[in-house]
Every structure is written in C-alpha cells, then in structure tokens.
Scaffold this motif. Sequence first.
Motif, mmCIF file in Angstrom:
data_model
loop_
_atom_site.group_PDB
_atom_site.id
_atom_site.type_symbol
_atom_site.label_atom_id
_atom_site.label_comp_id
_atom_site.label_asym_id
_atom_site.label_seq_id
_atom_site.Cartn_x
_atom_site.Cartn_y
_atom_site.Cartn_z
ATOM 1 N N LEU A 1 -12.091 3.995 5.810
ATOM 2 C CA LEU A 1 -12.056 4.352 7.229
ATOM 3 C C LEU A 1 -11.196 5.585 7.502
ATOM 4 C CD1 LEU A 1 -11.704 0.774 8.755
ATOM 5 C CD2 LEU A 1 -13.788 2.151 8.485
ATOM 6 N N ASP A 2 -10.639 6.167 6.431
ATOM 7 C CA ASP A 2 -9.770 7.340 6.544
ATOM 8 C C ASP A 2 -8.578 7.056 7.451
ATOM 9 O OD1 ASP A 2 -9.062 9.911 5.804
ATOM 10 O OD2 ASP A 2 -10.150 10.851 7.450
ATOM 11 N N PHE A 3 -7.925 5.893 7.225
ATOM 12 C CA PHE A 3 -6.782 5.441 8.016
ATOM 13 C C PHE A 3 -5.473 5.594 7.234
ATOM 14 C CE2 PHE A 3 -8.599 2.265 11.357
ATOM 15 C CZ PHE A 3 -9.410 3.253 11.866
ATOM 16 N N PHE A 4 -5.200 6.748 6.719
ATOM 17 C CA PHE A 4 -3.923 7.053 6.070
ATOM 18 C C PHE A 4 -3.465 5.937 5.131
ATOM 19 C CE2 PHE A 4 -4.004 8.716 10.443
ATOM 20 C CZ PHE A 4 -4.128 10.059 10.152
ATOM 21 N N PRO A 5 -4.197 5.720 4.057
ATOM 22 C CA PRO A 5 -3.883 4.577 3.198
ATOM 23 C C PRO A 5 -2.648 4.736 2.321
ATOM 24 C CG PRO A 5 -5.633 5.878 2.236
ATOM 25 C CD PRO A 5 -5.353 6.461 3.603
ATOM 26 N N GLY A 6 -2.160 5.957 2.136
ATOM 27 C CA GLY A 6 -1.058 6.137 1.183
ATOM 28 C C GLY A 6 -1.594 5.989 -0.231
ATOM 29 N N ARG A 7 -0.698 5.839 -1.164
ATOM 30 C CA ARG A 7 -1.161 5.719 -2.557
ATOM 31 C C ARG A 7 -1.394 4.262 -2.910
ATOM 32 N NH1 ARG A 7 3.866 5.320 -6.443
ATOM 33 N NH2 ARG A 7 2.272 5.060 -8.008
ATOM 34 N N LEU A 8 -2.229 4.052 -3.891
ATOM 35 C CA LEU A 8 -2.521 2.706 -4.375
ATOM 36 C C LEU A 8 -1.532 2.380 -5.500
ATOM 37 C CD1 LEU A 8 -4.347 0.204 -4.344
ATOM 38 C CD2 LEU A 8 -5.785 1.358 -6.033
ATOM 39 N N TYR A 9 -0.764 1.338 -5.302
ATOM 40 C CA TYR A 9 0.231 0.937 -6.291
ATOM 41 C C TYR A 9 -0.378 0.004 -7.324
ATOM 42 C CZ TYR A 9 3.715 2.829 -3.116
ATOM 43 O OH TYR A 9 4.446 3.673 -2.326
ATOM 44 N N THR A 10 0.122 0.121 -8.549
ATOM 45 C CA THR A 10 -0.257 -0.839 -9.578
ATOM 46 C C THR A 10 0.388 -2.178 -9.235
ATOM 47 O OG1 THR A 10 1.694 -0.435 -10.944
ATOM 48 C CG2 THR A 10 -0.249 0.981 -11.362
ATOM 49 N N LEU A 11 -0.023 -3.204 -9.923
ATOM 50 C CA LEU A 11 0.564 -4.521 -9.694
ATOM 51 C C LEU A 11 2.074 -4.486 -9.919
ATOM 52 C CD1 LEU A 11 0.338 -7.532 -9.092
ATOM 53 C CD2 LEU A 11 -0.306 -7.891 -11.487
ATOM 54 N N PHE B 1 -1.024 -7.129 6.497
ATOM 55 C CA PHE B 1 -2.214 -6.496 7.066
ATOM 56 C C PHE B 1 -3.246 -7.524 7.494
ATOM 57 C CE2 PHE B 1 -6.433 -4.606 6.892
ATOM 58 C CZ PHE B 1 -6.273 -3.468 7.656
ATOM 59 N N TRP B 2 -3.556 -8.476 6.633
ATOM 60 C CA TRP B 2 -4.586 -9.458 6.952
ATOM 61 C C TRP B 2 -4.053 -10.628 7.771
ATOM 62 C CZ3 TRP B 2 -9.099 -7.455 6.397
ATOM 63 C CH2 TRP B 2 -9.339 -6.523 5.395
ATOM 64 N N SER B 3 -2.848 -11.065 7.517
ATOM 65 C CA SER B 3 -2.371 -12.309 8.115
ATOM 66 C C SER B 3 -1.528 -12.145 9.380
ATOM 67 C CB SER B 3 -1.574 -13.107 7.090
ATOM 68 O OG SER B 3 -0.475 -12.339 6.632
ATOM 69 N N ASN B 4 -1.146 -10.933 9.734
ATOM 70 C CA ASN B 4 -0.310 -10.708 10.912
ATOM 71 C C ASN B 4 -1.198 -10.246 12.069
ATOM 72 O OD1 ASN B 4 1.304 -9.457 12.909
ATOM 73 N ND2 ASN B 4 2.938 -9.112 11.431
ATOM 74 N N PRO B 5 -1.396 -11.095 13.074
ATOM 75 C CA PRO B 5 -2.271 -10.709 14.182
ATOM 76 C C PRO B 5 -1.846 -9.423 14.885
ATOM 77 C CG PRO B 5 -1.820 -13.050 14.271
ATOM 78 C CD PRO B 5 -0.913 -12.470 13.206
ATOM 79 N N GLY B 6 -0.552 -9.141 14.936
ATOM 80 C CA GLY B 6 -0.090 -7.903 15.562
ATOM 81 C C GLY B 6 -0.542 -6.677 14.785
ATOM 82 N N VAL B 7 -0.416 -6.736 13.471
ATOM 83 C CA VAL B 7 -0.859 -5.625 12.616
ATOM 84 C C VAL B 7 -2.375 -5.467 12.728
ATOM 85 C CG1 VAL B 7 -1.038 -4.825 10.224
ATOM 86 C CG2 VAL B 7 1.099 -5.840 11.033
ATOM 87 N N LEU B 8 -3.094 -6.595 12.685
ATOM 88 C CA LEU B 8 -4.552 -6.548 12.804
ATOM 89 C C LEU B 8 -4.990 -5.991 14.152
ATOM 90 C CD1 LEU B 8 -5.786 -9.861 11.163
ATOM 91 C CD2 LEU B 8 -6.203 -7.523 10.381
ATOM 92 N N SER B 9 -4.324 -6.415 15.199
ATOM 93 C CA SER B 9 -4.664 -5.936 16.529
ATOM 94 C C SER B 9 -4.501 -4.421 16.613
ATOM 95 C CB SER B 9 -3.781 -6.629 17.568
ATOM 96 O OG SER B 9 -4.124 -6.210 18.851
ATOM 97 N N PHE C 1 -4.652 -2.331 14.139
ATOM 98 C CA PHE C 1 -5.727 -1.767 13.312
ATOM 99 C C PHE C 1 -7.043 -1.742 14.097
ATOM 100 C CE2 PHE C 1 -9.366 -2.907 10.580
ATOM 101 C CZ PHE C 1 -9.459 -1.751 9.829
ATOM 102 N N LEU C 2 -7.375 -2.865 14.731
ATOM 103 C CA LEU C 2 -8.645 -2.974 15.453
ATOM 104 C C LEU C 2 -8.724 -1.995 16.619
ATOM 105 C CD1 LEU C 2 -9.054 -6.856 15.404
ATOM 106 C CD2 LEU C 2 -10.421 -5.175 14.122
#
Length: 165
Positions: free
Chosen positions: A20-30, A71-79, A81-82
């Motif tokens: 979505l081109d939403f400033f993802p930053g870098r992808l971290y390894t595990l 990101f997925w479990s916090n309704p405030g963060v999701l809101s 994002f949406l």
Amino acid sequence: MDPFQEYQDYVVAHRLRVALDFFPGRLYTLAEYATLRLRRGELLQRLIRCQGDPALLSRIEQISDEINYGFWSNPGVLSSFLKRLHPNPPPLLQSPEGFEALLTPSERHRLAEPGLAGRYYLGWLRLPALLDEPMRFERARREQEALAEQLGLFLDDFHKVAGSG
C-alpha cells in the motif's frame, strides 16, 4: 503471544504496508526483530521505574513503529491505518484470497485451507468498528484467537532447510 506468531504478524503487516506504499521501513530478520522486541520490553520496565520519562516513551514508540507492534491487535493502530485507506479498498483488502497475494506460493501452500490467512488478517480490520459493542468485540477477538490456532506458522522463514540460506 507466541513470539513466532508475533513475528509472522509483523512480516505480514510489513508486506501489507509495502503493497500500500505506507512507509513500511525495513524488514527485520527474526533475530533483529527479537532484539528490538526485547529492547522494547526493557525500556518499558525502565519507564515504569522512571515514572514516565518522555525520552524513554519516545524510544518505545519508535521501536513499536519499527516492529509494527500491535498493528493487528490494537484497535487504535488499526483505526489509524484504516483512516489512511482510499474509500475504495485495494483488491488485497477485498477478499481473503486477494489478501493472500501478499504470501509466497509456498506460504499459501502451507495453509490448512485457501483463504485462511486472509480471513485471519482481514478479521482484525473489523475490530475498530466494534469498540462500542463490547460483546461483539469480545466475540470477534475470540474468533481471531481460534483462527490463529488454525493458521499456524506458514512463513518461509520458519520452513527453511538448514544450509539453504
């Protein structure tokens, strides 16, 4: 939460933000993710002892953003994002199968059934709208927990053969 499931959720959130081109930053390894996650926990403990140090809070928020924490479990963060989405959602948010375009073919193959990952992740997006309805909100959270158990770990990172890179 299972730390491997948490990492998987982070990777999927990162892929979604890239798509979505939403400033993802870098992808971290595990390993990098785990290090940041532990650091965040340590800072939270220090914040409690220091009774609200603004510098610590700022660093915690920075790490939280970097690892898509909640990101997925916090309704405030999701809101939040949406609200940034276009009124006509992209195809990957319109169906479970469309969402699974974010997965590799081997990851999709590992799912117990087609659309399972899409149902799980898209299911989180309904939570913000349910905040004013506690019973429905709680039922939706329980449904997410049940889907998480069915989902398992599907990321390629968890299924590499030793020595394969």
